[in-house]
Design a protein around this motif. Sequence first.
Motif, mmCIF file in Angstrom:
data_model
loop_
_atom_site.group_PDB
_atom_site.id
_atom_site.type_symbol
_atom_site.label_atom_id
_atom_site.label_comp_id
_atom_site.label_asym_id
_atom_site.label_seq_id
_atom_site.Cartn_x
_atom_site.Cartn_y
_atom_site.Cartn_z
ATOM 1 N N LEU A 1 0.821 -1.209 0.000
ATOM 2 C CA LEU A 1 0.000 0.000 0.000
ATOM 3 C C LEU A 1 0.855 1.258 0.000
ATOM 4 O O LEU A 1 0.508 2.260 -0.638
ATOM 5 N N LEU A 2 1.985 1.233 0.710
ATOM 6 C CA LEU A 2 2.867 2.395 0.754
ATOM 7 C C LEU A 2 3.430 2.697 -0.635
ATOM 8 O O LEU A 2 3.455 3.853 -1.069
ATOM 9 N N GLN A 3 3.868 1.649 -1.340
ATOM 10 C CA GLN A 3 4.423 1.862 -2.678
ATOM 11 C C GLN A 3 3.351 2.370 -3.640
ATOM 12 O O GLN A 3 3.616 3.225 -4.491
ATOM 13 N N LYS A 4 2.132 1.866 -3.497
ATOM 14 C CA LYS A 4 1.048 2.332 -4.364
ATOM 15 C C LYS A 4 0.709 3.790 -4.088
ATOM 16 O O LYS A 4 0.490 4.573 -5.021
ATOM 17 N N ALA A 5 0.696 4.163 -2.822
ATOM 18 C CA ALA A 5 0.409 5.554 -2.479
ATOM 19 C C ALA A 5 1.514 6.476 -2.990
ATOM 20 O O ALA A 5 1.239 7.557 -3.534
ATOM 21 N N LYS A 6 2.748 6.055 -2.841
ATOM 22 C CA LYS A 6 3.875 6.857 -3.327
ATOM 23 C C LYS A 6 3.801 7.024 -4.831
ATOM 24 O O LYS A 6 4.038 8.114 -5.372
#
Length: 581
Positions: free
Chosen positions: A73-78
């Motif tokens: 989720l962090l990579q997708k948000a970034k």
Amino acid sequence: MLIVGLNAYHGDVAAAVLRDGRLVAAVEEERFCRIKHVAGFPARAIEAGLAMAQATPADVDIWAIARGRRVHLLQKAKFALTHRPAAALLGQYRNTTGKYSAIPDVIARTFGLPVAAVESRAKYVEHHPAHLASAFHTSGLDEAACCAIDGFGDFVSVSVAHGRRGRLEVLDRVFFPHSLGLLYLAITQYLGFKKYGDEYKVMGLAPYGTPTHVDQIRQLVHLDSGGGFRLALEYFRHWTGEVSMNWDAGEPTVPDVYTSRLEELLGPGRRPDESVTSRHEDLAASVQRVFEESAFHVLRGVHGRIGVDTLCLAGGCAMNSVANGKIRQQTPFRSVFIQPAAGDNGTALGAALVAWHESGVQATSPRMEHAYWGTEYSAAEIAAVITSSGVASSCDWVTHHDEAMLCRETASLLAAGQVVGWFQGRMEWGARALGNRSILADPRRADMRDVINQKIKFRERFRPFAPSILAEAIDEYFVDAVHDPFMIQVYPVRPEKRASIPAVTHVDGSGRLQSVSEVSNPRYWALIRAFREQTGVPVLLNTSFNENEPIVERPEQALDCFLRTDMDVLVMGPHILRKRS
């Protein structure tokens, strides 16, 4: 414990069945529905796998689904914050995630099970760990460096892991939108090959060309230190939200992933109905060269990080058999293991293996020595199909229950120039026909490749055929080759042997060999041995038993393919059918 692993709502949907950690069955849905690379839900593959396991859906202890839930989720948000056009793309991801979450409900409805019972037994396994497990847990190795390289799955295109004592520790990943699989796909589509899975056509075309466009194609990918890389995104559309891939039931579709900048760089792309020219051959050679450079760069980084000389490789890019055959020369790895369904079909097996090992078992799993994990039909069932078809009125039909006699007669027909459909035992797992659902011919005939391409397979003239060779004769015919029962590595044919097997020697002097051992496939081994006794050559031309369709699964399909093409002979089990002149 009974575990069913499945790859669903992606390309090449499939099912694999484990009983107490041992593989019992593994099959792709396309063989049953007759749609190549079919997406959707693998209902028939699950049903067939459970039948081979002599079990029912109610007996399943774990449904292992090759898809992560709420991962990275962090990579997708970034990504969303740094790539503004990507909002639509992330919306597509959310819709897809909802489809995967509904899989337990689909299982329950399909097989008449309580939804709550399926949900309580469902285990979601992220795409890339499933790839890694499909290679490491079938290698029989206590320790190995593991790498998966593909297009994308769960927002990841490359993953690196250290496998030790039955456990996999993921050490690194390359995230969306950077992907070597997308690099190859973009040029595949640019060259006019638009069908899902057409990359293998470019690989077959490449040896006809000269890599004169390498400097231009290198502009599409930047190699970073430590084995990393980045795509030059101005040449690609897959990250913009403009490309919507269809993973519902039916043939997968992928719109063009390249932008107009690629045509500015390379010139106009080829239309699917346009002839293949020397320029297209040169472009194919160039992308193959750049892909190899990039993949070996990644693998050198893997070795530098893990320091183990044995590699387990998976992912769709691990189906690039030309690159696979060069790994031991171009990287520090001295041994490579790739299981036969390295693509997305293999994630079904990987998910099941992850579920088994996470159930508390940490022991090393046995090595996969063969690919015969599919359906089979008895001699009586085959005879019933032949009888009911009425084909005996136009074909000569003999039956040899004596194994040696069956192989001697078939070898004689092959040596006389006959093309033989060979339908035996359990169907193969993976993309390759490995001597149980194969079309066979004499490799000594220089015209045989054109005969089969034009009169039986009805496909492009540049497509090569593979040599099946007795395992004990590998060194006699190939340079620096190793035993490969899965036909997934290409090696040079020895120069002094090329004239003796021209039909399976590609234009660059190479061959994608399948080494056949007496232990893994005794009947096919006996056939090749009989051919050697009659001709002096321990090699047969082997191609998949199909004609612009999935590999045949049932005797009826084999018979239909035999009758509608210019195949001369059909051998199903002990039965030999020969067309009358």
